[in-house]
Enzyme design. Structure first.
Site, PDB file in Angstrom:
ATOM      1  N   ARG A 225      15.227   1.037 -63.701  1.00  0.00           N
ATOM      2  CA  ARG A 225      15.859   0.348 -64.823  1.00  0.00           C
ATOM      3  C   ARG A 225      14.858   0.346 -65.976  1.00  0.00           C
ATOM      4  O   ARG A 225      13.634   0.308 -65.740  1.00  0.00           O
ATOM      5  CB  ARG A 225      16.193  -1.110 -64.472  1.00  0.00           C
ATOM      6  CG  ARG A 225      17.460  -1.305 -63.678  1.00  0.00           C
ATOM      7  CD  ARG A 225      18.720  -1.040 -64.500  1.00  0.00           C
ATOM      8  NE  ARG A 225      19.940  -1.196 -63.725  1.00  0.00           N
ATOM      9  CZ  ARG A 225      20.543  -0.226 -63.047  1.00  0.00           C
ATOM     10  NH1 ARG A 225      20.040   0.992 -63.031  1.00  0.00           N
ATOM     11  NH2 ARG A 225      21.667  -0.456 -62.390  1.00  0.00           N
TER      12      ARG A 225
ATOM     13  N   GLU B   1      20.286   0.740 -73.814  1.00  0.00           N
ATOM     14  CA  GLU B   1      21.085   1.954 -73.622  1.00  0.00           C
ATOM     15  C   GLU B   1      22.377   1.818 -74.411  1.00  0.00           C
ATOM     16  O   GLU B   1      23.143   0.890 -74.122  1.00  0.00           O
ATOM     17  CB  GLU B   1      21.333   2.172 -72.140  1.00  0.00           C
ATOM     18  CG  GLU B   1      20.034   2.478 -71.386  1.00  0.00           C
ATOM     19  CD  GLU B   1      20.243   2.754 -69.904  1.00  0.00           C
ATOM     20  OE1 GLU B   1      21.383   2.720 -69.430  1.00  0.00           O
ATOM     21  OE2 GLU B   1      19.229   3.003 -69.232  1.00  0.00           O
TER      22      GLU B   1
ATOM     23  N   HIS C 111      20.553   8.110 -68.137  1.00  0.00           N
ATOM     24  CA  HIS C 111      20.984   7.198 -67.055  1.00  0.00           C
ATOM     25  C   HIS C 111      22.076   7.832 -66.182  1.00  0.00           C
ATOM     26  O   HIS C 111      23.218   7.379 -66.152  1.00  0.00           O
ATOM     27  CB  HIS C 111      21.472   5.849 -67.634  1.00  0.00           C
ATOM     28  CG  HIS C 111      21.473   4.771 -66.587  1.00  0.00           C
ATOM     29  ND1 HIS C 111      21.393   3.444 -66.888  1.00  0.00           N
ATOM     30  CD2 HIS C 111      21.543   4.824 -65.232  1.00  0.00           C
ATOM     31  CE1 HIS C 111      21.409   2.721 -65.786  1.00  0.00           C
ATOM     32  NE2 HIS C 111      21.503   3.549 -64.750  1.00  0.00           N
TER      33      HIS C 111
HETATM   34  N1  NAD Z   1      19.073   5.583 -62.346  1.00  0.00           N
HETATM   35  C1  NAD Z   1      20.195   5.121 -61.826  1.00  0.00           C
HETATM   36  O1  NAD Z   1      21.282   5.530 -62.191  1.00  0.00           O
HETATM   37  C2  NAD Z   1      20.135   4.100 -60.715  1.00  0.00           C
HETATM   38  C3  NAD Z   1      21.131   4.089 -59.733  1.00  0.00           C
HETATM   39  C4  NAD Z   1      21.034   3.170 -58.698  1.00  0.00           C
HETATM   40  C5  NAD Z   1      19.980   2.253 -58.668  1.00  0.00           C
HETATM   41  N2  NAD Z   1      19.053   2.256 -59.654  1.00  0.00           N
HETATM   42  C6  NAD Z   1      17.962   1.288 -59.662  1.00  0.00           C
HETATM   43  O2  NAD Z   1      17.002   1.647 -58.670  1.00  0.00           O
HETATM   44  C7  NAD Z   1      16.222   0.501 -58.326  1.00  0.00           C
HETATM   45  C8  NAD Z   1      16.035   0.412 -56.826  1.00  0.00           C
HETATM   46  O3  NAD Z   1      17.275   0.331 -56.147  1.00  0.00           O
HETATM   47  P1  NAD Z   1      17.323   0.156 -54.550  1.00  0.00           P
HETATM   48  O4  NAD Z   1      18.741   0.284 -54.156  1.00  0.00           O
HETATM   49  O5  NAD Z   1      16.314   1.032 -53.904  1.00  0.00           O
HETATM   50  O6  NAD Z   1      16.872  -1.376 -54.426  1.00  0.00           O
HETATM   51  P2  NAD Z   1      16.360  -2.144 -53.110  1.00  0.00           P
HETATM   52  O7  NAD Z   1      16.682  -3.577 -53.321  1.00  0.00           O
HETATM   53  O8  NAD Z   1      16.875  -1.473 -51.877  1.00  0.00           O
HETATM   54  O9  NAD Z   1      14.780  -1.935 -53.159  1.00  0.00           O
HETATM   55  C9  NAD Z   1      13.948  -2.553 -54.099  1.00  0.00           C
HETATM   56  C10 NAD Z   1      12.611  -2.791 -53.416  1.00  0.00           C
HETATM   57  O10 NAD Z   1      11.661  -3.202 -54.409  1.00  0.00           O
HETATM   58  C11 NAD Z   1      10.829  -4.220 -53.835  1.00  0.00           C
HETATM   59  N3  NAD Z   1      10.247  -4.966 -54.944  1.00  0.00           N
HETATM   60  C12 NAD Z   1      10.851  -5.843 -55.762  1.00  0.00           C
HETATM   61  N4  NAD Z   1      10.019  -6.236 -56.737  1.00  0.00           N
HETATM   62  C13 NAD Z   1       8.841  -5.586 -56.524  1.00  0.00           C
HETATM   63  C14 NAD Z   1       7.586  -5.580 -57.193  1.00  0.00           C
HETATM   64  N5  NAD Z   1       7.386  -6.289 -58.290  1.00  0.00           N
HETATM   65  N6  NAD Z   1       6.606  -4.809 -56.684  1.00  0.00           N
HETATM   66  C15 NAD Z   1       6.817  -4.071 -55.560  1.00  0.00           C
HETATM   67  N7  NAD Z   1       7.977  -4.039 -54.900  1.00  0.00           N
HETATM   68  C16 NAD Z   1       8.983  -4.780 -55.374  1.00  0.00           C
HETATM   69  C17 NAD Z   1      11.757  -5.020 -52.937  1.00  0.00           C
HETATM   70  O11 NAD Z   1      11.031  -5.728 -51.952  1.00  0.00           O
HETATM   71  C18 NAD Z   1      12.644  -3.912 -52.360  1.00  0.00           C
HETATM   72  O12 NAD Z   1      12.150  -3.424 -51.131  1.00  0.00           O
HETATM   73  C19 NAD Z   1      16.958  -0.688 -58.958  1.00  0.00           C
HETATM   74  O13 NAD Z   1      16.306  -1.036 -60.168  1.00  0.00           O
HETATM   75  C20 NAD Z   1      18.335  -0.132 -59.280  1.00  0.00           C
HETATM   76  O14 NAD Z   1      18.945  -0.820 -60.352  1.00  0.00           O
HETATM   77  C21 NAD Z   1      19.099   3.175 -60.666  1.00  0.00           C
END
Ligand code: NAD
Length: 315
Positions: free
Chosen positions: A243, A272, A290
């Site tokens: 994000r 965005e 995105h």
């Molecule tokens: N580019 C895109 O189109 C797109 C699509 C889907 C998801 N995303 C984004 O990808 C990211 C991850 O998604 P996910 O499904 O893997 O999430 P998830 O919840 O499965 O994993 C996130 C992980 O980050 C860890 N975490 C949280 N804060 C932290 C910090 N400050 N330092 C270290 N670790 C930390 C959590 O413990 C968790 O294990 C999100 O921001 C989501 O919005 C982007």
């Protein structure tokens, strides 16, 4: 029951909902008209474009809010919670697609495709030799260190691909739930030289020693700012397909402009569409608008998973 899929829904998901007896409307209602027109609907399905704000929720008779995708940052969860309206999403469906986009950017940077694609349509004939020289400083991903910050669903997919490419993988995640997964994967990948930083170990090891740093934390918190960027190698490549807000854009612009890090691959932006185009104009960036979850496969999985969740919830 009437469902508004305001940012669209995959045909397979729409069929499931219609077969279950729901009326599905996919004509987009502009954001500014939603508050006055939402009363017609029992369920709203959104991707990331439509914002389900407090005003919209309060004006509605919604029984369910559904997000086709992962992040819930465009939905006012507090108001939904206060009014007892459940919110569902599809957290697993797009992980592989996002992880593959991380490597699309990584490969694009490693072989300078992002640059040659920009220049060759206009100057490919006249400047072929010069461009060949510039883009001939490529390198392989194999043997490089991939630092993954945030080891949830997407971070783990990134690790699997990285290991498959023969990269060394270092991960940092501050949650104990993920720590269990790290140990599991550590066992699984030990023979592939899969390395992990264990819980409690400092983030700076990942920042200081990785060739690629890919961020996969939730959008709610800035994880990479000026300090973190200053700890990275001069040759480091930062990849943000999470994000916009997790990386401080101003600090990233500065770090690339001052050659404090080498490149960035960026799919997500603080605003965005971006309000400020400084990052878009930088030379050493591989950019996408995105599109992490926007593959045919992910959208099919999202549509089906969401439709099944809605049916299970309301029937
Ligand atoms: N580019 C895109 O189109 C797109 C699509 C889907 C998801 N995303 C984004 O990808 C990211 C991850 O998604 P996910 O499904 O893997 O999430 P998830 O919840 O499965 O994993 C996130 C992980 O980050 C860890 N975490 C949280 N804060 C932290 C910090 N400050 N330092 C270290 N670790 C930390 C959590 O413990 C968790 O294990 C999100 O921001 C989501 O919005 C982007």
């Amino acid at each position: 029951m009437k469902i508004l899929a305001n940012d669209g829904i995959d045909a397979a998901g729409k069929s499931i909902l219609m077969e279950a007896g729901f009326d599905v409307v996919t004509d987009k209602i502009p954001q500014e008209e939603l508050e006055s027109r939402i009363t017609d609907f029992d369920v709203i399905i959104v991707r990331s474009a439509t914002k389900v704000t407090e005003k919209i929720i309060r004006a509605s008779n919604l029984k369910l809010i559904a997000r086709a995708g992962v992040g819930l940052d465009n939905i006012d969860l507090r108001t939904a919670g206060e009014l007892g309206i459940p919110v569902v999403n599809t957290p697993n469906a797009s992980s592989r697609s996002v992880a593959e986009l991380v490597f699309a950017h990584a490969f694009s940077i490693a072989r300078m495709l992002f640059l040659t694609n920009r220049i060759m349509p206009d100057f490919g004939k006249e400047q072929f030799k010069e461009l060949k020289n510039t883009a001939s400083a490529g390198f392989e991903l194999t043997g490089k260190r991939m630092g993954i910050i945030g080891f949830g669903r997407i971070g783990q997919e990134v690790a699997k691909i990285a290991v498959g490419l023969g990269m060394e993988v270092l991960v940092y995640d501050y949650k104990s739930r993920s720590f269990d997964i790290i140990v599991e994967l550590h066992e699984m990948y030990r023979q592939h030289n899969f390395k992990v930083t264990l819980k409690g170990q400092p983030l700076d090891v990942v920042l200081k020693t990785s060739d690629f740093i890919s961020i996969h934390t939730p959008g709610s918190e800035e994880v990479i700012g000026e300090l973190e960027l200053s700890m990275m190698k001069k040759s480091a490549i930062l990849l943000n397909c999470a994000r916009g807000g997790v990386v401080n854009e101003k600090a990233l612009n500065q770090a690339i402009s001052d050659n404090k890090i080498a490149f960035a691959g960026v799919d997500v932006f603080e605003n965005e569409p971006p309000v400020n185009d400084t990052l878009l104009k930088l030379k050493n960036t591989s950019l996408s608008p995105h599109i992490g979850a926007s593959t045919a496969e992910a959208q099919l999985r999202v549509g089906i998973e969401l439709a099944e969740r809605i049916v299970a919830h309301l029937k």
